[in-house]
Design an enzyme around this catalytic site. Structure first.
Site, PDB file in Angstrom:
ATOM      1  N   ASP A  42       0.808  -1.220   0.000  1.00 54.82           N
ATOM      2  CA  ASP A  42       0.000   0.000   0.000  1.00 54.82           C
ATOM      3  C   ASP A  42       0.837   1.263   0.000  1.00 54.82           C
ATOM      4  O   ASP A  42       1.507   1.577   0.980  1.00 54.82           O
ATOM      5  CB  ASP A  42      -0.875   0.042   1.259  1.00 54.82           C
ATOM      6  N   ASP A 182     -10.456  -5.412  -0.379  1.00 56.76           N
ATOM      7  CA  ASP A 182      -9.410  -4.920   0.526  1.00 56.76           C
ATOM      8  C   ASP A 182     -10.065  -4.176   1.685  1.00 56.76           C
ATOM      9  O   ASP A 182     -10.775  -3.187   1.458  1.00 56.76           O
ATOM     10  CB  ASP A 182      -8.488  -3.981  -0.270  1.00 56.76           C
TER      11      ASP A 182
HETATM   12  C1  DX5 Z   1      -5.735   0.334   3.851  1.00 54.49           C
HETATM   13  C2  DX5 Z   1      -5.105  -0.614   2.870  1.00 54.49           C
HETATM   14  C3  DX5 Z   1      -5.307  -2.052   3.181  1.00 54.49           C
HETATM   15  C4  DX5 Z   1      -4.965  -2.459   4.603  1.00 54.49           C
HETATM   16  C5  DX5 Z   1      -5.855  -3.639   4.918  1.00 54.49           C
HETATM   17  O1  DX5 Z   1      -6.485   1.306   3.255  1.00 54.49           O
HETATM   18  O2  DX5 Z   1      -5.524  -0.394   1.552  1.00 54.49           O
HETATM   19  O3  DX5 Z   1      -4.626  -2.884   2.257  1.00 54.49           O
HETATM   20  O4  DX5 Z   1      -3.633  -2.800   4.839  1.00 54.49           O
HETATM   21  O5  DX5 Z   1      -5.741  -3.951   6.268  1.00 54.49           O
HETATM   22  P1  DX5 Z   1      -6.839  -4.812   7.015  1.00 54.49           P
HETATM   23  O6  DX5 Z   1      -6.872  -6.169   6.345  1.00 54.49           O
HETATM   24  O7  DX5 Z   1      -6.339  -4.875   8.426  1.00 54.49           O
HETATM   25  O8  DX5 Z   1      -8.150  -4.112   6.896  1.00 54.49           O
HETATM   26 ZN    ZN Z   2      -4.681  -1.790   0.097  1.00 54.59          ZN
END
Ligand code: DX5
Ligand code: ZN
Length: 225
Positions: A42, A182
């Protein structure tokens, strides 16, 4: 190599944003050995999303290890001006870039610009955008990412309305474009998101928030078996 060669019907993608950065290489290696094929990376610019997250410098430091062990780096660009980052992401070893529908005027042209750098391409959209509007312009992409949280931070709760949005997106897209989800994916939501039509499932805190990373990864994979 393309997404259609990389994925095995369905992929759980550990989101490195949630990793322990003091032990990043070790955590990546342990997950590759546990069977991870695709890592989610990310990039946040502090404008499109509040936080500045991780970028090409970090990508460059882990991409040799990931590639040596047969892995793929799928970069989610949570940035206002994605096109300007494509060359750096490609040079740092990124394999795929996913930019946001909300920040781009011409989606097909942006997809083409990413391909010029040898990158695979995804188009992401936020909870405020309509799946059909995105599908109408993203048919040339390799994947479309339906956000199940407001982007910015790991550890948020899955928005239940994302399930209907995933299903609508799946219906509106050509069959060969993958649907990715996501945000807030855990041992339960992974199943409902998969049943709604997502085949690329990103998980941050559900993996890196646990003591035993391989076990957490395998539990998510097994939840779909
Ligand atoms: C946050 C990112 C995600 C994040 C997901 O906006 O795009 O990829 O790391 O984390 P979790 O799975 O904990 O929601
Ligand atoms: Zn993400």
């Amino acid at each position: 190599m393309a997404w259609r060669d990389w994925i095995r019907t369905v992929e759980i993608e550990p989101s490195l944003y949630a990793a322990d950065f003091s032990r990043l290489g070790e955590q990546v290696e342990v997950l590759l050995r546990a069977g991870t094929r695709v890592f989610h990376f990310d990039v946040g610019d502090g404008h499109f999303v509040e936080p500045v997250t991780i970028g090409p410098v970090v990508l460059q430091s882990i991409s040799p290890l990931v590639h040596e062990m047969g892995g793929i780096l799928d970069c989610h660009l949570m940035v206002d001006n994605p096109t300007r980052h494509f060359p750096q992401i490609a040079a740092a070893g990124g394999d795929s870039v996913t930019f946001h529908y909300e920040v781009v005027d011409d989606v097909p042209a942006t997809i083409a610009a990413a391909r010029e750098h040898g990158l695979q391409v995804g188009v992401a959209f936020n909870p405020e955008s309509e799946p059909e509007d995105v599908a109408a312009v993203a048919g040339d992409a390799d994947l479309v990412l339906c956000m199940s949280i407001h982007p910015g931070y790991s550890g948020q709760e899955f928005m239940p309305e994302a399930l209907d949005r995933i299903a609508r997106l799946r219906d509106a897209l050509p069959d060969d474009v993958h649907v990715q989800v996501d945000g807030g994916i855990d041992n339960e939501t992974v199943v409902s998101a998969y049943e709604a039509g997502a085949t690329l499932l990103v998980a941050g805190s559900a993996i890196f928030g646990r003591e035993d990373l391989p076990r957490a990864y395998r539990r998510l994979v097994q939840a779909l078996a």
